[in-house]
Each structure stands twice: as C-alpha cells, then as structure tokens.
Design a protein around this motif. Structure first.
Motif, short mmCIF file in Angstrom:
data_model
loop_
_atom_site.label_atom_id
_atom_site.label_comp_id
_atom_site.label_asym_id
_atom_site.label_seq_id
_atom_site.Cartn_x
_atom_site.Cartn_y
_atom_site.Cartn_z
N ARG A 331 0.81 -1.22 0.00
CA ARG A 331 0.00 0.00 0.00
C ARG A 331 0.84 1.27 0.00
N VAL A 332 2.12 1.13 0.31
CA VAL A 332 2.98 2.32 0.30
C VAL A 332 4.10 2.17 -0.73
N ARG A 335 5.78 5.24 -2.09
CA ARG A 335 6.71 5.86 -1.17
C ARG A 335 8.16 5.51 -1.50
N ALA A 338 9.36 7.53 -4.27
CA ALA A 338 9.47 8.92 -3.82
C ALA A 338 10.74 9.12 -2.99
N LEU A 339 11.10 8.13 -2.18
CA LEU A 339 12.34 8.23 -1.42
C LEU A 339 13.55 8.19 -2.36
N PHE A 387 3.77 11.19 -5.83
CA PHE A 387 4.85 11.16 -4.85
C PHE A 387 4.55 11.94 -3.57
N SER A 388 3.28 12.29 -3.37
CA SER A 388 2.92 12.96 -2.12
C SER A 388 2.41 11.95 -1.10
N VAL A 389 2.84 12.11 0.13
CA VAL A 389 2.38 11.21 1.21
C VAL A 389 0.87 11.30 1.38
N TYR A 390 0.30 12.47 1.01
CA TYR A 390 -1.12 12.69 1.25
C TYR A 390 -2.02 12.10 0.17
N LYS A 392 -3.97 9.51 -2.24
CA LYS A 392 -4.60 8.21 -2.06
C LYS A 392 -4.90 7.57 -3.42
N ARG A 406 -11.90 2.81 -3.40
CA ARG A 406 -11.74 3.29 -2.03
C ARG A 406 -13.06 3.69 -1.39
N ALA A 415 -7.60 -0.84 2.47
CA ALA A 415 -6.70 0.26 2.16
C ALA A 415 -6.05 0.85 3.40
N VAL A 416 -6.76 0.82 4.52
CA VAL A 416 -6.21 1.47 5.72
C VAL A 416 -5.87 0.51 6.85
N PHE B 303 -3.93 2.09 9.61
CA PHE B 303 -3.25 3.39 9.46
C PHE B 303 -3.97 4.49 10.23
N ALA B 341 -1.44 11.56 6.88
CA ALA B 341 -2.23 11.37 5.66
C ALA B 341 -3.45 10.48 5.88
N GLU B 387 6.31 15.27 3.81
CA GLU B 387 6.31 14.88 2.40
C GLU B 387 7.51 13.98 2.09
N TYR B 388 7.26 12.99 1.25
CA TYR B 388 8.31 12.02 0.92
C TYR B 388 9.54 12.68 0.32
#
Lengths: 438, 413
Positions: A331-332, A335, A338-339, A387-390, A392, A406, A415-416, B303, B341, B387-388
C-alpha cells in the motif's frame, strides 16, 4: 464488487454473449484527469478510452466527442496513470523450496499461493496491478516464480499471464550471500554456493545435450527430470533468473555465472549496487531495488542507501523498485520511488521504476507498464501527485475491470487496516490458525 | 544540482564559519516555524543562547543579537521526539554482538538498565537524527514479560552520559505472544503471563513492607529487581506495556488498576476496539509504527488508529518501535507522516512526534515545543516535513548543529 461482477458474467455466459472471457463492451472514456502515461508526455487534461479490457486511445480532452455508446466517466482533477508493477513480492502465503536442500528448480510457486489472502486486496489498494510472486531467498534456487495480474480470482489460474506459446509467465528465483548459507546440506560459504550452482547448470547442460542427441529415439532419452526441464528454459533464455543479491561482490558473482552459462538475469535488492553500478550497466542486467527505512538489519544490507536508484539511473541501468511484500507494504509502494527521488533520482525514472521498467523486466512491456493504445487497460486513479504522502489511490483497474474502489467500505478497510480492522468483532478471531510472532 | 544541495551547502558553510565560536549561540530564521505553542509563525526567528531557547517570534518582533550566526530554513519544527525506540541497543548489523535489547535468561528482569546497554556511536543513532529526531525514549525491547528499563536521551553525544535526559524512564513489559515461551518454560500462556506479573508486584509489595522493618533479622535485603518494580508501584516511573490484541490491552488495564500503576499502552494495534476503556483509564498510547507489519497480532492494525485515538481525546505518541529484522530502525518522521495522511492531519501528526510525545514521557519542560527556556532542539526542513520528497537540512540539539540528510551524488565518486 466481486459477487456483482460474477453474477453479470454468469448471466452473460448463459446468454451466450461472452467470447474469450470478455463481453463485447461499449467503450468507456475517463475524462478530465491529469494523465501520466509514463511513455509520452503528461497530459494535463486528458482522456483515456478503454474497450474490451484494452486501451484504445490516450489523448487530450479538448475533443469531447466520443463514439456512440461510449460511457463517459468524469475524473476531473484526478491523476490517472498505469497500474503499478511489483517485480518482487511474496504475497499469498507462499512457500517455495523446503529445507531438504539448496536447489529446487522443479518447485512451482503457483502451487503454493492462496488467492484469497488479504495481501492481494491490500496490493490493489496500493495501486498494484501485476506482480512477480517469488519464493523466498533461503535457498540458492528456491523455485519458479509466477507473474500474475491482480484480477478478481477464484483460483490462481485466474491470475496467470499466458505467454504466446501458452506457457505460464514466470521466472526462476535464485539467491546468494548469507540468506542461502545454512547448515548442511546447504552451503556454508560463498565459494561453495557458487560451485553448487555451477554444478547444477553443468548437469542441466548435459541433460539438455543428451535430450538433443536422443532426438526422437525414446530408448536413448534420459529419464524425465522436472527440475532440469526448467533449468533448460533458463539456459535457453526462455526463463529469466530473478536473483536476490546484496553485496557488491555477490552481485559480481551473479554476473559471472550469468555470463558463464548464458542465462538472463535480473539483480534483486542490490543494496550495494551503487558500488558497482558501472559494472552492472556494462553487463546489461536490469535491477529491481528495495529501499527500507534504515540500513542494516542484516550484514549484507548495512551499506544500503536511498541513493541506489540515482546511481543506477546515472549508470544507465534499467531499474525498477519492488515491495518485497511483506518486507514493505504494497500500500505504500509509491513511497519507495518517492524516497528514491528524495535521494536524487529523477522523477521520470522513479515513475518508470514503478511501471514500465517492471514491465520490461518481466518482459511484458508489450502489454503493460504504460498507457498506450492496444495495451491492457491496467490503470489507477489517484487524488493527487503520485509522490505525495497525502495522495490516495482511489480506484484500481485491471484489464478494464475495477478491482479496487476506495469508496467501497470493504475495499476501504483493506486500504487502511489489516483484515477485519474497523469491524465490530470478538477481541480475537477465534477460528484462524494463529502463528506466534516470536 | 538541486536547490536542496545548495541548502545543504549553505548550512555546511554556515557551520564552518561559526564552528570555532561557541556554537550553542545560534539563531534560526524560518519561513514557517511550528512552535507547537499556538499558531505557526510565518517568517519567524528562534534565538538559542547557551543551548536554551532565549527568544522566539516573528522576525518583526524578535531581533537577532549582533554577531550571532544565523541558519535559515523553509520549515522549522521542534526537534522530534521518538516516543519508543530501541536505537542504540539494537545495532545496525543485527548480529549477536550488537543486539542488547533482550536478555532471555529470565522473563522478569526490570533491573536491567538501558544506560548500561546503549551505544551512542551506533550508526542508526545518527541515521534517525539526520531526519530531525533529537530525543529518543529507548531501551529494552518488547519480547520478555518484563524485559528491563528504558531511558530518554538526545541523539547526540560521545557517551550515554552526554545526552541523557532521564536515566530510568520506564519499566517495560510485554503482554503478547512474543513474550511467550515454548515447551515447559514459563510463561507459556496468557493466563500465566498475567499471574507472573501479579505475583511479581505482590512480592514487591511485601518487600517494601519488609524493607520498613527495624528488626535487622526480618528486614528484607536490598533487591535490585524488587527496587525496580517498586519504582513502578511508587509511581516514580510508568509501566510501558506492549500489547496489541484487545484482550491483551484489557489485561494491561486490569493490571494497572489492581496495582494503581501509571500505565502507558504501547503498540495497541487493536486499541481502536477499546477506545472507551482506554479513555476511561486516562492512559496515553504510544501507537505502533504506522507502517508496522499488519500480520499476526497486528492483523487488525490500521493506518487510522492514531487518528481515532486522538479524536477520542487520548494522548498519542508515535514510535519507531522494535524490529528484529529490516528495517533495523524505523524513522518516526515517516511513521507520523503516513498517520498525518490517514486522518491524524498535519498538526496531529506533528504533535505525536513533538509536544504530545514529550508530555507522554513527562519531559515537556525540556523538549517538544519551541518556547523560551526549553532546550535548543530544532529540526530544519526544506518543505513539509512529512512529504516524501522533503529533506531535513539540519538539526540543532542543545543549540549544537548536526547535519541533516546528505546524499551522495553519482557524479561525486
């Protein structure tokens, strides 16, 4: 979702309107999203047209005229991109080769996958649409891997990807370094590990030659050997080796063996790949990379850095990321890439590392990995920048079918939260086999 | 070369310039400063003198003393507080010789001190620091019924003594399968776990009485184990209980009530199923890492648990937790980010790694917010910390500069 679709399909079959698994459907146009096709420029206000599980067209939404019968779905303000491809996953409660020895080429991972595992529901919640499911790394060769589509499935057959010759798509999982060094009959050193692998391939070559020599003569033909049959596919380049390897010298050993026996290889994990990026590039071998939140945890990962993607990109190596789920949660998956960007990788290559690079590594780039006409309609809809953590994942589609939504309460749960999270229930699930975590 | 690299370069240059001076005198100018003491400040200044925060406010009202060196950043937050870690005890190599978080010779060993097991030079201490973590509550890990003590320490210093905030922060207990023994060893069941804990506290109660006796024949001898448990009964330190399943959490609440213990619930994968009970007990929760693996006893983890607890008025801290494999240390910044988030929101998430974390640990007089008189611990970022693709560009601990994230460039080799 699942039952609903099954009912429609059953009805369709009864009415005799299904051919090759797909009803002849009208097209659907997803209109207004920012489309990231991966291959080709981003389209700020785009249209994706899908029909019979395939992509028909990707273009700007300036022209809003569609063929008669086209269903129009407004996705204004959303982001639409190809489904993610994970080149290295352990979802489904997989068990490959056992503890009886270090080499198991005859073992098929797809004989050991529970398609009802909640891991698959979490994977589509993360936007994944195709996976390479592999046995673990505790063997020099732990078995065959299988490439799957995350379609709604009743049995593993429903997930298979068939090659043109009818074979089930998949590779061969190998490993070196410390994971496969164990007590007898496993190797105790790196030198022994390599020699056992060389012996295995030499024996497979001899078997292949005997088979060829015997030709049609049954009497001369050696007894059938399941493992060697698949090793021949490896030797002939029809089955790619997916090789777990961390340390710089272990990576070079893999490349050396690959050259000696002519097998094609994908280097997996490559924690120290940044030290030998030029050598990897020269070999032409692609890499499938994992980033975890800190180096170490095992000796051969103590030099793991977030910059690996940037180093491989700079050297020109075809690079994908992988979840290694359950090492990281599907699910991530965004991320991880993005890292990679955080540590210097380009945004484009990081996006490719979640999509088209994985498709190329699995040799399925003619079907998946980008939004292009004639490719499978495997795509995801996001509510923001990938690439945003926010951000979905709102919806996931495999071959035009929605496999995650979702806004569906059951899908949301996956999802959560883990299985059952949020449900009123007994404090503990009484009837499931419980595994101790010690 | 990106803007980020220039920022790093700037900070390093700035550092070189004033490295020779007394560097605990420093001012930070931030485009946004999250003080955690009210609304964020736009274009603000924090002045640090002798390692303590001497002034904070908008640039219009706070002046930088003459000659004081200045660092600049887009976003300034208090140094992050990791509410529960094992860093410094669980070494990076994960080999027997660098793993000091669990002693398996006996299930109840509250006398084991974290200060005797902490390696200030383990690379993972600097690893978490580079992302802005300046304070960690670290020590013995979950995995034995009572595995030992924890301490609170800054992520800077040559020896454990250098950064110590609190030598004995808590006694840690585990009510989970990981503390269960196989075969004929105890505890083998959950019932036995609870009975052994109760027995230990009852014996400690007797011990305390016998320590009061005047008759030297009858007076109990000094006992390290009992003294450590007595510190819990006397409420000198909390008992941090790691429990994930709802029934284990209920057991922890029952135990705390029976012995009138200051309980901190740790992990709490199913705490979303017992919100009323946890709230009624008035205890804080150090929630599992948001990206903890949702399997086995965490199968019902979510989460959104941190958000649900916070919404119910429960104090929530974020933790990096304990990993027996990879990643050997999680980073509390990332764990809070994903919680942000998923319902916790930016402010709630930032609180869970700053002021709320400090309150849970009882160190809010020292750290957790940017306020005059508090320690000069700041984290500097080039954007939204969660933010990543944001970077931590520098860290101040007691006013001393430590570098933030610095990444190798392929062209530098």
């Amino acid at each position: 979702m699942r039952h609903h679709w099954t009912a429609i399909l059953t009805l369709a079959v009864c009415l005799g309107i299904v051919s090759n698994g797909y009803a002849q459907q009208d097209a659907t146009a997803y209109v207004g999203a920012r489309i990231i096709p991966i291959v080709g420029d981003e389209i700020e206000n785009g249209v994706l047209i899908v029909k019979d599980g395939k992509i028909v067209e990707v273009r700007t939404a300036d022209d809003r005229k569609f063929a008669d019968g086209t269903q129009v779905v407004d996705v204004t303000g959303k982001v639409l991109m190809p489904g993610l491809i994970c080149t290295h996953s352990h979802i489904g409660g997989v068990g490959g080769g056992d503890g009886s020895g270090p080499l198991h080429p005859e073992v098929r991972i797809y004989d050991a996958i529970n398609v009802r595992s909640s891991g698959f529901r979490r994977a589509v919640a993360g936007g994944l649409t195709a996976l390479n499911i592999m046995p673990g790394s505790g063997h020099l060769l732990s078995g065959q891997t299988v490439y799957v589509k995350l379609r709604e499935a009743r049995t593993i057959e429903d997930m298979f990807i068939r090659l043109k010759d009818g074979r089930i798509a998949g590779g061969m999982k190998m490993a070196n370094g410390t994971n496969s060094q164990r007590d007898k009959p496993f190797p105790g050193t790196r030198g022994k590990s390599a020699s056992l692998v060389r012996e295995m391939f030499v024996a497979a070559q001899e078997y292949r030659d005997k088979m060829a020599k015997a030709s049609e003569d049954d009497k001369k033909r050696p007894d059938r050997d399941l493992g060697k049959e698949f090793l021949i596919e490896v030797l002939e380049g029809r089955r790619v080796v997916h090789h777990h390897t961390h340390r710089n010298d272990d990576i070079m050993t893999v490349l050396r063996l690959s050259k000696e026996f002519g097998f094609r290889v994908v280097l997996h994990h490559v924690s120290e790949g940044w030290m030998v990026a030029d050598e990897i590039a020269k070999s032409g071998a692609p890499c499938s990379v994992i980033l975890v939140d800190s180096p170490g945890g095992k000796l051969e990962a103590s030099n793991l850095i977030f910059e690996t993607g940037a180093f491989l990109e700079n050297a020109g190596v075809l690079t994908a990321f992988h979840t290694d789920d359950w090492i990281t949660d599907s699910r991530v998956f965004f991320r991880m890439a993005a890292l990679g960007v955080r540590a210097g990788m380009s945004r484009q290559k990081a996006l490719e590392a979640l999509t088209i690079a994985g498709a190329k590594i699995l040799e399925l780039e003619d079907r998946i990995g980008s939004l292009e006409p004639k490719k499978d309609a495997d795509f995801i809809i996001l509510d923001g920048d990938p690439f945003s953590v926010y951000t979905k994942v709102l919806e996931t589609y495999v071959e035009g079918e929605k496999v995650f939504d979702r806004s569906d309460p059951e899908d949301y749960l996956h999802a959560v939260g883990g299985f059952g999270a949020g449900h009123d229930q007994e404090p503990y699930l009484c009837c499931r086999g419980h595994q101790s975590d010690d | 070369m990106s803007r980020y690299f220039f920022q790093i370069l700037f900070l390093q240059l700035a550092f070189c310039v004033f490295a020779s001076a007394a560097i605990a005198q420093v001012a930070v100018r931030g485009k946004t400063i999250y003080t955690m003491e009210g609304d964020p400040i736009s274009d603000g200044i924090v002045v640090i003198r002798d390692g303590k925060i001497a002034a904070v406010g908008p640039a219009a009202s706070v002046s930088i003393p003459d000659g004081m060196k200045v660092l600049e950043a887009n976003v300034v937050t208090p140094g992050l507080v990791d509410t529960h870690a094992t860093v410094g005890l669980t070494g990076i190599l994960n080999q027997k010789q660098d793993q000091d978080q669990l002693e398996h010779s006996s299930p109840i060993q509250p006398e084991l001190r974290a200060i005797d097991a902490y390696n200030a030079h383990d690379p993972l201490v600097a690893w978490v620091r580079q992302f802005g973590v300046t304070t960690v509550h670290t020590g013995h890990a979950p995995g034995e019924l009572i595995s030992g003590q924890t301490m609170i320490i800054k992520t800077r210093g040559n020896t454990v003594e250098d950064g110590l905030i609190r030598e004995r922060a808590a006694v840690v207990a585990t009510l989970a399968s990981s503390a269960r023994k196989k075969g004929d060893k105890s505890p083998g069941t959950r019932g036995k776990m609870m009975s052994m804990l109760r027995e230990a506290f009852v014996e400690t109660q007797s011990y305390l009485k016998k320590r009061e006796l005047d008759d030297p024949e009858k007076k109990a001898g000094f006992d390290l184990t009992k003294e450590a448990l007595a510190s819990v009964l006397k409420k000198e330190v909390p008992l941090v209980v790691t429990a994930h399943r709802a029934n284990d959490i209920a057991n922890a609440l029952r135990l705390a009530k029976e012995f009138d213990i200051r309980l901190i619930l740790d992990g709490g994968a199913e705490s979303h199923m017992l919100i009323d009970e946890i709230k009624a007990a008035g205890i804080p929760v150090i929630i599992h890492p948001t990206m903890a693996r949702f399997s086995w006893e965490l199968e019902n983890a979510s989460f959104e648990t941190a958000a649900k607890l916070r919404d119910a008025g429960i104090l929530v801290g974020m933790q990096s937790g304990f990993e027996s494999y990879v990643p050997k240390s999680r980073v509390v910044l990332f764990e809070a980010g994903l919680a942000a988030a998923n319902g916790l929101g930016f402010e709630g998430a930032l609180r869970s790694v700053t002021i709320d974390a400090a309150r849970i640990l009882g160190i809010e007089d020292r750290v957790g917010s940017i306020a005059v008189g508090k320690d000069g611990d700041l984290a500097l970022y080039d954007g939204d910390p969660f933010e990543y693709t944001t970077h931590c560009v520098g860290v101040l601990i007691d006013g001393e500069f430590e570098s933030g994230e610095s990444y190798k460039s392929p062209s530098d080799k």
